[in-house]
Design a protein around this motif. Structure first.
Motif, PDB file in Angstrom:
ATOM      1  N   PHE A   1       0.850  -1.191   0.000  1.00 44.61           N
ATOM      2  CA  PHE A   1       0.000   0.000   0.000  1.00 44.61           C
ATOM      3  C   PHE A   1       0.886   1.241   0.000  1.00 44.61           C
ATOM      4  N   ARG A   2       0.336   2.342  -0.474  1.00 46.29           N
ATOM      5  CA  ARG A   2       1.104   3.580  -0.480  1.00 46.29           C
ATOM      6  C   ARG A   2       1.344   4.041   0.954  1.00 46.29           C
ATOM      7  N   ALA A   3       2.368   4.804   1.144  1.00 47.52           N
ATOM      8  CA  ALA A   3       2.686   5.339   2.468  1.00 47.52           C
ATOM      9  C   ALA A   3       1.567   6.258   2.942  1.00 47.52           C
ATOM     10  N   GLN A   4       1.320   6.264   4.257  1.00 42.98           N
ATOM     11  CA  GLN A   4       0.256   7.111   4.805  1.00 42.98           C
ATOM     12  C   GLN A   4       0.743   8.545   4.939  1.00 42.98           C
ATOM     13  N   ALA A   5      -0.051   9.460   4.413  1.00 46.09           N
ATOM     14  CA  ALA A   5       0.282  10.890   4.501  1.00 46.09           C
ATOM     15  C   ALA A   5      -0.676  11.588   5.460  1.00 46.09           C
ATOM     16  N   GLU A   6      -0.223  12.671   6.102  1.00 47.80           N
ATOM     17  CA  GLU A   6      -1.082  13.448   6.996  1.00 47.80           C
ATOM     18  C   GLU A   6      -2.018  14.313   6.158  1.00 47.80           C
ATOM     19  N   LEU A   7      -3.344  14.181   6.397  1.00 47.02           N
ATOM     20  CA  LEU A   7      -4.327  14.829   5.538  1.00 47.02           C
ATOM     21  C   LEU A   7      -5.251  15.804   6.260  1.00 47.02           C
ATOM     22  N   ALA A   8      -5.336  15.727   7.598  1.00 49.70           N
ATOM     23  CA  ALA A   8      -6.370  16.472   8.320  1.00 49.70           C
ATOM     24  C   ALA A   8      -6.343  17.963   7.999  1.00 49.70           C
TER      25      ALA A   8
END
Length: 393
Positions: free
Chosen positions: A7-14
């Motif tokens: 899976f793609r790396a988790q990015a901060e989105l908030a």
């Protein structure tokens, strides 16, 4: 078979997603009165696997003295396939699994009826729960109604292990939004309630293990009319909050002080102890006097929580022998059936309760008004139960 997926790396989105207060959901569960439809079947979520450590912890927490729930060797020598889950644990789990669908909005649990334990629950059995709506009784505009339901506990082999009926008091929806809807189904789920049910029990040995149970709780020790005053009480602490979680009950009245203190009337204040836990403690307080030599809990009926309990209350129990008879068929030579009335009181000893209230303690609280008698505030529970008990021989 396992598969490896990258899976793609988790990015901060908030910080990048705008807050939209027009796009808010408020999921809530249980049912308002109008949302109960006679004939409707709820298939409750999650199910529950009975792990050995949980089974032992439940038996010890509620002071069960029957070695069938504590001693694997004893259970096997008695004819069972292994350690048994205590009937109270089975009952509490099956009921709690259904709360999210059938009683999370209930104002009161009005009674238990015709509960029957039909087969053992062993370690690693997985029990799921189903409920069928039997009747919805409306009592006029603005008044809560009464819903009658039947609930089943079913094991991983699709066998019914427990069935019972209960009545709950439920408020109407009024101007409140409807509850979270059930998943749409193309057909109503099957509901295998067993009329004239048979109990699946093992072939018991000719003689049971000796020396591991008390000497005064065999079938011959019970005389009809006898009252047994159980010696000890049990103070309930805030442990009841986590114990409610442990059996999966989701009604906020039992663990959410903000919710419970926002209610009106005598239920307002501290969270109310979930009644199934009170029932389990009372039964445990009685166990070494009445059920230590039982080989099966046949069931119970006409059970009522007549007053609530909160943390800090001390509960105590009394039993009255209502009937005693030989077990049917070939079982009669070594087993008998005893029917007990189990009474619970709070914040006084069982002996003092008997001295103060006498025979009134054993009358149904709901019948007191018609008899021109006062209800007993110290009385918290009443039920009739039947046990299959070893004979001394």
């Amino acid at each position: 078979m396992m598969q490896a997926i990258r899976f793609r790396a988790q990015a901060e989105l908030a910080g990048k997603v705008k807050v939209n207060l027009q796009q808010v959901r408020y999921p809530h569960y249980g049912r308002y009165l109008e949302e109960f439809v006679p004939g409707q079947v709820f298939v409750h979520p999650r199910a529950f696997t009975f792990f050995p450590a949980q089974m032992e912890a439940f038996a010890r927490t509620y002071m069960q003295c029957n070695p069938l729930y504590l001693n694997d060797q004893y259970a096997r020598s008695s004819g069972f396939a292994g350690l048994l889950a205590s009937p109270q644990m089975v009952f509490n789990v099956v009921l709690s699994l259904g709360v999210q669908n059938d009683s999370e909005k209930a104002m009161a649990n009005l009674g238990y009826y015709d509960a029957q334990y039909l087969r053992p629950v062993y370690p690693m059995d997985t029990i799921r729960s189903l409920t069928k709506v039997i009747e919805r009784k409306e009592r006029g505009a603005g008044k809560p109604g009464i819903v009658t339901i039947r609930t089943l506990g079913i094991n991983q082999d699709d066998q019914v292990v427990l069935q019972y009926e209960r009545k709950i008091m439920v408020a109407g929806q009024g101007d409140r939004p409807p509850t979270t809807p059930l998943p749409k189904a193309t057909a109503m789920a099957a509901f295998p309630w067993v009329d004239e049910a048979e109990v699946a029990l093992p072939d018991f040995p000719e003689s049971f293990a000796s020396g591991l149970t008390g000497p005064n709780s065999y079938f011959e020790d019970f005389a009809v009319g006898e009252i047994i005053v159980h010696a000890n009480g049990r103070t309930i602490t805030d442990e009841h909050l986590s114990l409610t979680y442990a059996v999966g009950n989701t009604h906020p009245l039992h663990f959410d002080r903000v919710f419970s203190s926002g209610l009106s009337g005598k239920m307002s204040g501290d969270p109310i102890v979930y009644g199934g836990l009170v029932f389990a403690w009372l039964e445990g307080l009685a166990s070494r006097d009445v059920s230590e030599n039982s080989v099966w809990e046949l069931g119970f009926t006409e059970g009522y929580h007549t007053q609530p309990c909160i943390g800090g209350d001390t509960v105590a129990a009394l039993s009255r022998v209502l009937a005693a008879e030989d077990a049917p068929g070939g079982l009669g030579s070594k087993l008998g059936i005893v029917t007990f009335q189990l009474i619970g009181v709070k914040n006084l000893s069982a002996a003092n309760a008997l001295a103060e209230y006498g025979e009134d303690l054993f009358g149904k609280e709901n019948d007191k008004k018609a008899m021109d008698k006062e209800k007993i505030d110290a009385k918290i529970f009443e039920i009739e139960r039947r046990l299959l008990i070893r004979k001394r021989g």
